[in-house]
Scaffold this motif. Structure first.
Motif, mmCIF file in Angstrom:
data_model
loop_
_atom_site.group_PDB
_atom_site.id
_atom_site.type_symbol
_atom_site.label_atom_id
_atom_site.label_comp_id
_atom_site.label_asym_id
_atom_site.label_seq_id
_atom_site.Cartn_x
_atom_site.Cartn_y
_atom_site.Cartn_z
ATOM 1 N N THR A 1 0.826 -1.209 0.000
ATOM 2 C CA THR A 1 0.000 0.000 0.000
ATOM 3 C C THR A 1 0.859 1.257 0.000
ATOM 4 O OG1 THR A 1 -1.765 -1.159 1.173
ATOM 5 C CG2 THR A 1 -1.788 1.244 1.261
ATOM 6 N N ALA A 2 1.921 1.252 0.791
ATOM 7 C CA ALA A 2 2.792 2.425 0.858
ATOM 8 C C ALA A 2 3.473 2.697 -0.474
ATOM 9 C CB ALA A 2 3.838 2.228 1.950
ATOM 10 N N LEU A 3 3.943 1.663 -1.131
ATOM 11 C CA LEU A 3 4.630 1.851 -2.414
ATOM 12 C C LEU A 3 3.662 2.285 -3.510
ATOM 13 C CD1 LEU A 3 7.094 -1.169 -2.342
ATOM 14 C CD2 LEU A 3 7.645 1.253 -2.031
ATOM 15 N N ALA A 4 2.424 1.826 -3.413
ATOM 16 C CA ALA A 4 1.428 2.205 -4.424
ATOM 17 C C ALA A 4 1.100 3.690 -4.368
ATOM 18 C CB ALA A 4 0.153 1.380 -4.232
ATOM 19 N N THR A 5 1.329 4.320 -3.229
ATOM 20 C CA THR A 5 1.024 5.742 -3.069
ATOM 21 C C THR A 5 2.284 6.601 -3.057
ATOM 22 O OG1 THR A 5 1.035 5.505 -0.644
ATOM 23 C CG2 THR A 5 -1.073 5.234 -1.780
ATOM 24 N N SER A 6 3.419 6.019 -3.411
ATOM 25 C CA SER A 6 4.685 6.753 -3.421
ATOM 26 C C SER A 6 5.045 7.140 -4.841
ATOM 27 C CB SER A 6 5.800 5.899 -2.813
ATOM 28 O OG SER A 6 7.048 6.522 -2.952
#
Length: 367
Positions: free
Chosen positions: A24-29
């Motif tokens: 999830t974090a990488l998808a929003t980075s």
């Protein structure tokens, strides 16, 4: 035994899984793709797997606890190490981390994935300190009843890679640090003794993010309780105290508890006797609470480490009710051997590695 307590506990842990939180974090980075992935901690395997699924095949170094690296591609450099007391593999892991970071060329980008447990799993001691010094320090810190913040301050003093030391060797262009917090206040300088903290001053672009925490886990557990039709009576991070004090305070709360659920998080401290037996702080707290609710019908309490382990054991904690306490229980508590008693009572809580680590969760359900 009310199985709803276990369902609620698992819902909390599932919400902070290392794979899902990292994905999830990488998808929003919007940062650049890394040239190197480094993952260190109990959740390192799942965090690295999510990063590799997101970016594709990349050089990756993973340092994690024994048995926590399943599902990683063969090309990944995996070092399984020791927890909670370091061993020779911890020194090998520390050297590997330092060499990897120091060897990155100017203009490169690093993705550093950090979770709890790194304090023991990887170490590179300052000159003049040996493995035996590290082991003696960790054993003393684990026995003295200090909280994690105080312990990690001491660990940083003798480390070349903690407290910003690891990234202090980075000469590339940028580093992104994603961390799963297992400490009060979600302080990156405390998680893993600050193995993911940027140096001060910092000569490169550095983005740091906490992607999972005890708060997130507790809120997910509370939501799961509501879906089961239970009233959430309490949802707080209040387990930061010595174990006997917590047991008395929580015990009084449980004795007067109306129907519903209590969700507590944090990390108790415990002072160990010489030659402790089998068990950890969660098993000990579970058994202490079994004494507090002895003979009371309709209450089930689960206390478990969210990483799936409790001290030097393969159990996460214990599940107790008003029938658990019995003859011999007081003696095993004094000997720090609560795990042996809980196993005899069928009250050990064993999950295996969970792929995360956000301190401990206590769930109490009353009909």
């Amino acid at each position: 035994m009310d199985t709803r307590a276990i369902k609620i506990w698992r819902a909390g842990v599932d919400a902070v899984g290392g794979y899902e939180a990292t994905r999830t974090a990488l998808a929003t980075s919007d940062g650049p793709a890394p040239d190197q992935i480094i993952a260190v901690g109990k959740a390192a395997g799942d965090m690295a797997r999510a990063a590799l699924d997101h970016f594709g095949s990349l050089p990756a170094l993973v340092v994690t606890k024994d048995g926590h690296a399943q599902g990683l591609p063969d090309a990944v450099h995996v070092i399984e190490s020791s927890h909670p007391v370091p061993d020779a593999r911890s020194l090998s892991a520390g050297r590997a981390l330092r060499t990897c970071v120091k060897g990155m060329a100017p203009g490169t980008h690093l993705l550093l994935l950090v979770s709890g447990g790194a304090s023991s799993l990887a170490e590179d001691p300052v000159e003049g300190k040996s493995l035996s010094d590290l082991q003696a320090l960790n054993s003393r810190l684990l026995s003295d009843g200090l909280d994690i913040t105080a312990m990690n301050i001491e660990r940083r003093k003798i480390s070349r890679i903690k407290g910003g030391g690891l990234l202090g060797r980075f000469t590339g262009q940028s580093a992104q640090v994603l961390a799963i917090s297992d400490v009060p206040g979600d302080d990156l300088s405390v998680i893993g003794s600050g193995i993911g903290a940027p140096p001060n001053p910092c000569s490169f672009d550095c983005e740091t993010r906490i992607i999972a925490s005890n708060t997130i886990a507790r809120n997910a557990a509370a939501d799961a309780a509501k879906t089961l039709g239970l009233t959430v009576l309490e949802n707080v991070e209040s387990l930061h105290d010595d174990l006997p004090t917590l047991a008395r305070r929580i015990g009084r709360r449980l004795q007067d508890m109306p129907p519903g659920v209590v969700v507590l998080g944090g990390e108790p401290t415990v002072v160990l006797p010489p030659n402790p037996g089998r068990g950890g702080r969660n098993q000990a707290l579970a058994l202490e609470l079994a004494r507090e609710i002895e003979g009371i019908e309709g209450i089930t309490v689960i206390v478990g480490g969210t990483d799936g382990s409790d001290g030097p054991t393969d159990a996460a904690g214990g599940v107790v009710d008003g029938t658990t306490w019995g003859a011999g229980a007081a003696e095993v508590l004094k000997a720090a051997d609560s795990g042996s008693f809980l196993e005899q009572q069928g009250a050990l809580f064993t999950t295996g590695p969970t792929g995360t680590n956000v301190m401990d969760l206590l769930i109490a359900v009353r009909d």
